[in-house]
Design a protein around this motif. Structure first.
Motif, PDB file in Angstrom:
ATOM      1  N   UNK A  35      35.757 -16.673 -28.670  1.00 60.18           N
ATOM      2  CA  UNK A  35      34.713 -15.535 -27.841  1.00 60.18           C
ATOM      3  C   UNK A  35      35.255 -14.744 -28.909  1.00 60.18           C
ATOM      4  N   UNK A  36      36.587 -14.105 -28.749  1.00 65.23           N
ATOM      5  CA  UNK A  36      36.808 -12.696 -29.832  1.00 65.23           C
ATOM      6  C   UNK A  36      36.713 -12.615 -31.366  1.00 65.23           C
ATOM      7  N   UNK A  37      37.393 -14.076 -31.454  1.00 62.90           N
ATOM      8  CA  UNK A  37      37.102 -14.497 -32.973  1.00 62.90           C
ATOM      9  C   UNK A  37      35.636 -14.714 -33.928  1.00 62.90           C
ATOM     10  N   UNK A  86      42.286 -13.709 -41.530  1.00 64.25           N
ATOM     11  CA  UNK A  86      44.108 -12.988 -41.479  1.00 64.25           C
ATOM     12  C   UNK A  86      43.774 -11.567 -40.424  1.00 64.25           C
ATOM     13  N   UNK A  87      43.217 -11.028 -39.529  1.00 63.90           N
ATOM     14  CA  UNK A  87      43.066  -9.949 -38.823  1.00 63.90           C
ATOM     15  C   UNK A  87      43.524 -10.774 -38.050  1.00 63.90           C
ATOM     16  N   UNK A  88      42.791 -11.463 -37.219  1.00 60.92           N
ATOM     17  CA  UNK A  88      43.177 -12.923 -36.243  1.00 60.92           C
ATOM     18  C   UNK A  88      44.716 -12.801 -36.393  1.00 60.92           C
ATOM     19  N   UNK A  89      45.600 -13.425 -37.378  1.00 58.55           N
ATOM     20  CA  UNK A  89      47.037 -13.677 -37.462  1.00 58.55           C
ATOM     21  C   UNK A  89      47.714 -12.349 -37.236  1.00 58.55           C
ATOM     22  N   UNK A  90      47.430 -11.151 -37.890  1.00 61.55           N
ATOM     23  CA  UNK A  90      47.936  -9.942 -38.661  1.00 61.55           C
ATOM     24  C   UNK A  90      47.833  -9.695 -36.664  1.00 61.55           C
ATOM     25  N   UNK A  91      47.213  -9.809 -35.655  1.00 64.58           N
ATOM     26  CA  UNK A  91      46.709 -10.080 -34.031  1.00 64.58           C
ATOM     27  C   UNK A  91      48.403 -10.790 -33.530  1.00 64.58           C
ATOM     28  N   UNK A  92      47.668 -11.304 -34.092  1.00 65.43           N
ATOM     29  CA  UNK A  92      49.089 -12.769 -33.383  1.00 65.43           C
ATOM     30  C   UNK A  92      50.622 -12.439 -33.584  1.00 65.43           C
ATOM     31  N   UNK A  93      50.899 -11.814 -35.024  1.00 69.22           N
ATOM     32  CA  UNK A  93      51.912 -11.336 -35.500  1.00 69.22           C
ATOM     33  C   UNK A  93      52.536  -9.866 -35.125  1.00 69.22           C
ATOM     34  N   UNK A  94      51.377  -9.339 -34.642  1.00 74.09           N
ATOM     35  CA  UNK A  94      51.601  -7.642 -33.895  1.00 74.09           C
ATOM     36  C   UNK A  94      52.575  -8.193 -32.165  1.00 74.09           C
TER      37      UNK A  94
END
Length: 105
Positions: A35-37, A86-94
């Motif tokens: 839902x967030x994505x 890209x934002x979702x990947x950055x959040x995951x990596x963070x």
């Protein structure tokens, strides 16, 4: 013999309740992430569409018609999905790096 049957019924109920709670928790987290994505992608679609509309109004008419020929009609949603991924990947990596820092420091 009754006490043995009661023990196995109680054990089975406890195990099933544990797995049920774990599955429900993971399902809830996955649903919230999806839902967030989707909401993030929707916001980016509207933002990119507004930016492209502003650029089209600022361009001379001949440049806008050239852009209409070159760019596909789904250019805004495609760029938005790319940015959201890209934002979702950055959040995951963070979060992964934060967890590693907390666990290994």
């Amino acid at each position: 013999m009754v006490w043995l049957a009661n023990f196995f019924v109680s054990l089975t109920a406890s195990v099933l309740a544990f797995f049920g709670q774990t599955f429900a928790k993971k399902t809830l987290i996955a649903t919230a992430a999806i839902a967030a994505f989707l909401s993030l992608t929707g916001v980016f679609v509207l933002t990119i569409k507004a930016l492209l509309t502003g650029i089209v109004y600022a361009l001379p008419p001949w440049a806008a018609s050239v852009a209409g020929v070159i760019l596909p009609t789904n250019f805004g949603p495609c760029v938005s999905a790319y940015i959201a991924a890209k934002v979702a990947r950055w959040i995951y990596e963070f979060h992964t790096k934060t967890i590693q820092y907390v666990l290994f420091s």
